[in-house]
Enzyme design. Sequence first.
Site, PDB file in Angstrom:
ATOM      1  N   HIS A  75       0.931  -1.189   0.020  1.00 25.89           N
ATOM      2  CA  HIS A  75      -0.092  -0.016  -0.001  1.00 25.89           C
ATOM      3  C   HIS A  75       1.026   1.312  -0.070  1.00 25.89           C
ATOM      4  CE1 HIS A  75      -4.023  -1.333   1.383  1.00 25.89           C
ATOM      5  NE2 HIS A  75      -3.733  -2.475   0.567  1.00 25.89           N
ATOM      6  N   TYR A 104      -9.333   5.204   7.776  1.00 26.41           N
ATOM      7  CA  TYR A 104      -9.429   5.718   9.255  1.00 26.41           C
ATOM      8  C   TYR A 104     -10.391   6.986   9.129  1.00 26.41           C
ATOM      9  CZ  TYR A 104      -5.114   3.419   9.905  1.00 26.41           C
ATOM     10  OH  TYR A 104      -3.990   2.545   9.995  1.00 26.41           O
ATOM     11  N   PRO A 113      -4.003   0.141  19.091  1.00 25.54           N
ATOM     12  CA  PRO A 113      -3.762  -0.297  17.381  1.00 25.54           C
ATOM     13  C   PRO A 113      -3.932   0.822  16.439  1.00 25.54           C
ATOM     14  CG  PRO A 113      -5.807  -0.943  18.324  1.00 25.54           C
ATOM     15  CD  PRO A 113      -5.361  -0.565  19.367  1.00 25.54           C
ATOM     16  N   LYS A 151       1.039  -0.228  15.098  1.00 25.63           N
ATOM     17  CA  LYS A 151       2.437  -0.234  15.591  1.00 25.63           C
ATOM     18  C   LYS A 151       2.781  -1.546  16.349  1.00 25.63           C
ATOM     19  CE  LYS A 151       4.072   3.247  13.506  1.00 25.63           C
ATOM     20  NZ  LYS A 151       3.972   2.923  12.219  1.00 25.63           N
ATOM     21  N   TYR A 166       4.002   6.692  10.160  1.00 26.47           N
ATOM     22  CA  TYR A 166       3.118   5.427   9.699  1.00 26.47           C
ATOM     23  C   TYR A 166       3.848   4.394   9.017  1.00 26.47           C
ATOM     24  CZ  TYR A 166      -1.209   2.969   8.293  1.00 26.47           C
ATOM     25  OH  TYR A 166      -2.002   1.903   8.374  1.00 26.47           O
TER      26      TYR A 166
END
Length: 397
Positions: A75, A204, A296, A300, A388
Amino acid sequence: MKTLKTQVAIIGAGPSGLLLGQLLHNAGIDTLILERQPPDYVLGRIRAGVLEQGMVELLRQAGVGQRMDAEGLVHTGFELALDGRRVHIDLQALTGGKTVTIYGQTEVTRDLMAARRDAGAQTIYEAGNVIPHGMKTAEPFVTFDKDGETYRLDCDYIAGCDGFHGVARQSIPADCLKVFERVYPFGWLGILADTPPVHEELVYARHERGFALCSMRSPTRTRYYLQVPAQDKVEDWSDQRFWDELKSRLPTALAASLVTGPSIEKSIAPLRSFVVEPMQYGRMFLVGDAAHIVPPTGAKGLNLAASDVSTLFNILLKVYREGRMDLLEKYSEVCLRRVWKAERFSWWMTSMLHRFDEHDAFSQRISESELAYFLDSEAGRKTIAENYVGLPYEAIE
Ligand SMILES: Cc1cc2nc3c(=O)[nH]c(=O)nc-3n(C[C@H](O)[C@H](O)[C@H](O)COP(=O)(O)OP(=O)(O)OC[C@H]3O[C@@H](n4cnc5c(N)ncnc54)[C@H](O)[C@@H]3O)c2cc1C
């Protein structure tokens, strides 16, 4: 009591223990893994699915990257949805080419188990009453029960890779540890379903009804999460209620294209930030969830376990090959520098994206404005992206 011997005794056959075991075994360092559960139970746990580039490279280094490279989904970005507005975080462009790989923790574990079996390295499953001893001496050992017999495993070092509820951390005297903890007043209700993903990237979603995450494991298997009150039970949530609630928290176009179906797994995970310092006690080292937990939201947890493994592996390699005993005491400080940065990012993502009922109207607006500030500026999006994809691993020298 029967006696066994190895160089590194590893407690726990989750991703931390198996990955450390594989790297050490490949380097010619003998390991024995003691796992409380049977293998099927370990493989039945549905958990993480977003792998940072550092973890992907470490899995390749361990020789277990083939299936991940063939089946994992690379991704190059993800999406944030804020009460209807959609913002794309272009990870690749913002980080100079870095990406994440979608490949389930279950599959990582399956690959590591198979590699260990093929290499002839030993894992003792269903080992009961595992207890580390003599960690402050040069001759530590671990005792455990198996099939009605008690064993003593002599070793040079012990790796406590036994997760948050494991025995390793609990075997360290309480006055030698400092605990840092925050428990959040909500959990994540997750379902796994054999449906196509609603979007090709993770989404998200921040919404006044609460947070939602649209994630996936493959082009045909999805993982969706909803923020729910900490006291909610899985039984409170029929599949239909889950899908209805998810749709209500997504932007209209996404909600309209959501394909629903029966859940094949449904569970609620509490959200917690937790770090213990130091991450070592004499010759025992805490690795992964045994030493720290993150909510979560930043994806990580598993990735931090991998960076701890990398640090311990590189230290032990230099200890065995070059006699660099001085490096042993560096394990905790090296790990903690990266752990705290990931704790901060996970806490920040959680704070920005969830609904906090205790927030007053002012705090609510400040948090909306902070997130808007980050998303409206390239510097802000860069900060999100570099965290990220994962901060670099520290070299061991
Ligand atoms: C429900 C859930 C969902 C999650 N979702 C995400 C996510 O979406 N993204 C993310 O990045 N992270 C997620 N995580 C976190 C991630 O799964 C963990 O960070 C990761 O599993 C850590 O690996 P580990 O090997 O350190 O610990 P674990 O996976 O917990 O493995 C520890 C192993 O030790 C064994 N063990 C425990 N006690 C003993 C004992 N006394 N003797 C012998 N063996 C013992 C256990 O059976 C287990 O096999 C999630 C975690 C949970 C619980």
